[in-house]
Scaffold this motif. Structure first.
Motif, short mmCIF file in Angstrom:
data_model
loop_
_atom_site.label_atom_id
_atom_site.label_comp_id
_atom_site.label_asym_id
_atom_site.label_seq_id
_atom_site.Cartn_x
_atom_site.Cartn_y
_atom_site.Cartn_z
N LEU A 181 0.83 -1.21 0.00
CA LEU A 181 0.00 0.00 0.00
C LEU A 181 0.87 1.26 0.00
CD1 LEU A 181 -2.78 1.34 0.13
CD2 LEU A 181 -2.72 1.03 2.62
N ILE A 182 1.90 1.27 0.81
CA ILE A 182 2.81 2.42 0.85
C ILE A 182 3.45 2.63 -0.52
CG2 ILE A 182 5.02 3.24 1.78
CD1 ILE A 182 4.14 1.90 4.47
N THR A 183 3.86 1.56 -1.15
CA THR A 183 4.46 1.66 -2.48
C THR A 183 3.45 2.21 -3.49
OG1 THR A 183 5.94 -0.18 -2.01
CG2 THR A 183 5.59 0.34 -4.33
N TRP A 184 2.22 1.73 -3.44
CA TRP A 184 1.18 2.22 -4.34
C TRP A 184 0.94 3.72 -4.13
CZ3 TRP A 184 -3.57 4.53 -3.46
CH2 TRP A 184 -4.34 4.76 -4.60
N VAL A 185 0.82 4.13 -2.88
CA VAL A 185 0.59 5.55 -2.58
C VAL A 185 1.74 6.39 -3.15
CG1 VAL A 185 0.48 7.26 -0.70
CG2 VAL A 185 -0.89 5.18 -0.57
N PHE B 54 0.76 8.97 -6.21
CA PHE B 54 0.76 10.40 -5.89
C PHE B 54 2.14 11.04 -6.03
CE2 PHE B 54 -2.89 8.53 -3.71
CZ PHE B 54 -3.90 9.30 -4.26
N GLN B 55 3.06 10.30 -6.64
CA GLN B 55 4.41 10.79 -6.92
C GLN B 55 5.10 11.32 -5.67
OE1 GLN B 55 3.67 13.54 -10.11
NE2 GLN B 55 3.26 11.90 -11.56
N ILE B 56 5.11 10.48 -4.65
CA ILE B 56 5.75 10.81 -3.38
C ILE B 56 7.03 9.99 -3.28
CG2 ILE B 56 5.54 10.72 -0.86
CD1 ILE B 56 2.47 10.83 -1.29
N SER C 47 -5.13 9.93 3.09
CA SER C 47 -5.37 11.19 2.36
C SER C 47 -4.61 12.34 3.01
CB SER C 47 -6.87 11.50 2.31
OG SER C 47 -7.54 10.52 1.58
N GLU C 48 -4.63 12.40 4.35
CA GLU C 48 -3.90 13.44 5.06
C GLU C 48 -2.40 13.32 4.81
OE1 GLU C 48 -5.11 12.88 9.12
OE2 GLU C 48 -7.17 13.46 8.68
N PHE C 49 -1.88 12.10 4.80
CA PHE C 49 -0.47 11.86 4.51
C PHE C 49 -0.12 12.38 3.12
CE2 PHE C 49 2.62 9.12 2.37
CZ PHE C 49 3.75 9.33 3.17
N VAL C 50 -0.94 12.06 2.14
CA VAL C 50 -0.69 12.51 0.76
C VAL C 50 -0.70 14.03 0.70
CG1 VAL C 50 -1.61 12.56 -1.59
CG2 VAL C 50 -1.55 10.40 -0.31
N GLU C 51 -1.68 14.66 1.29
CA GLU C 51 -1.75 16.12 1.29
C GLU C 51 -0.55 16.74 1.98
OE1 GLU C 51 -5.52 16.99 3.10
OE2 GLU C 51 -6.54 16.87 1.16
N ARG C 52 -0.17 16.18 3.11
CA ARG C 52 0.96 16.71 3.88
C ARG C 52 2.27 16.58 3.11
NH1 ARG C 52 -0.05 13.83 7.93
NH2 ARG C 52 1.42 12.14 7.64
N THR C 53 2.48 15.45 2.46
CA THR C 53 3.76 15.22 1.78
C THR C 53 3.84 15.83 0.39
OG1 THR C 53 3.01 13.04 1.06
CG2 THR C 53 4.32 13.14 3.08
N THR C 54 2.69 16.09 -0.21
CA THR C 54 2.70 16.69 -1.55
C THR C 54 2.42 18.18 -1.50
OG1 THR C 54 0.36 16.22 -1.97
CG2 THR C 54 1.99 14.56 -2.69
N GLY C 55 1.95 18.66 -0.35
CA GLY C 55 1.64 20.08 -0.23
C GLY C 55 0.35 20.48 -0.95
N LYS C 56 -0.52 19.50 -1.23
CA LYS C 56 -1.79 19.79 -1.93
C LYS C 56 -2.90 20.02 -0.96
CE LYS C 56 -0.54 17.39 -6.07
NZ LYS C 56 -0.80 16.38 -7.05
#
Length: 86
Positions: A48-52, A56-58, A77-86
Motif C-alpha cells: 500500500l505504501i508503495t502504491w501511494v 501520488f508521486q511521493i 489522504s492526510e499523509f498525501v496532502e501533507r507530503t505533496t503540499g496539496k
C-alpha cells in the motif's frame, strides 16, 4: 471535487479493488481502521505504501513513514496532502 476529495476517492477505490473486492463503495467508511480490522496486513502495508508513493508521486524514501499514516482512508489522504503540499 476538491483535491482532498479526489485523493480520498482514489485511495478508497484502490482499497476496495485490492483489499475488499465485492464490498459496496458506500459500506466502506473513510474512518474504518484498515489495520486493526485486518484488512491490511503488515505485508499489505508495504504494498500500500508503495502504491501511494507511485500514484501520488511521493518519494517514499525521502519522507518519514508511520503505520498510523496508513490506518484509515482519511489518514492516508492526510499523509498525501501533507507530503505533496496539496
Amino acid at each position: 471535487m476538491t483535491t482532498t476529495e479526489s485523493i480520498t476517492e482514489a485511495v478508497k477505490a484502490h482499497i476496495l479493488a485490492e483489499y475488499l473486492p465485492g464490498t459496496p463503495r458506500e459500506e466502506l467508511e473513510t474512518s474504518y481502521d484498515l489495520l486493526d480490522n485486518g484488512v491490511v496486513s503488515s505485508l499489505d502495508l508495504l504494498v500500500l505504501i508503495t502504491w501511494v508513493g507511485q500514484r501520488f508521486q511521493i518519494p517514499i524514501d525521502d519522507v518519514e513513514l508511520s503505520p498510523d499514516s496508513f490506518r484509515t482512508i482519511d489518514t492516508i489522504s492526510e499523509f498525501v496532502e501533507r507530503t505533496t503540499g496539496k
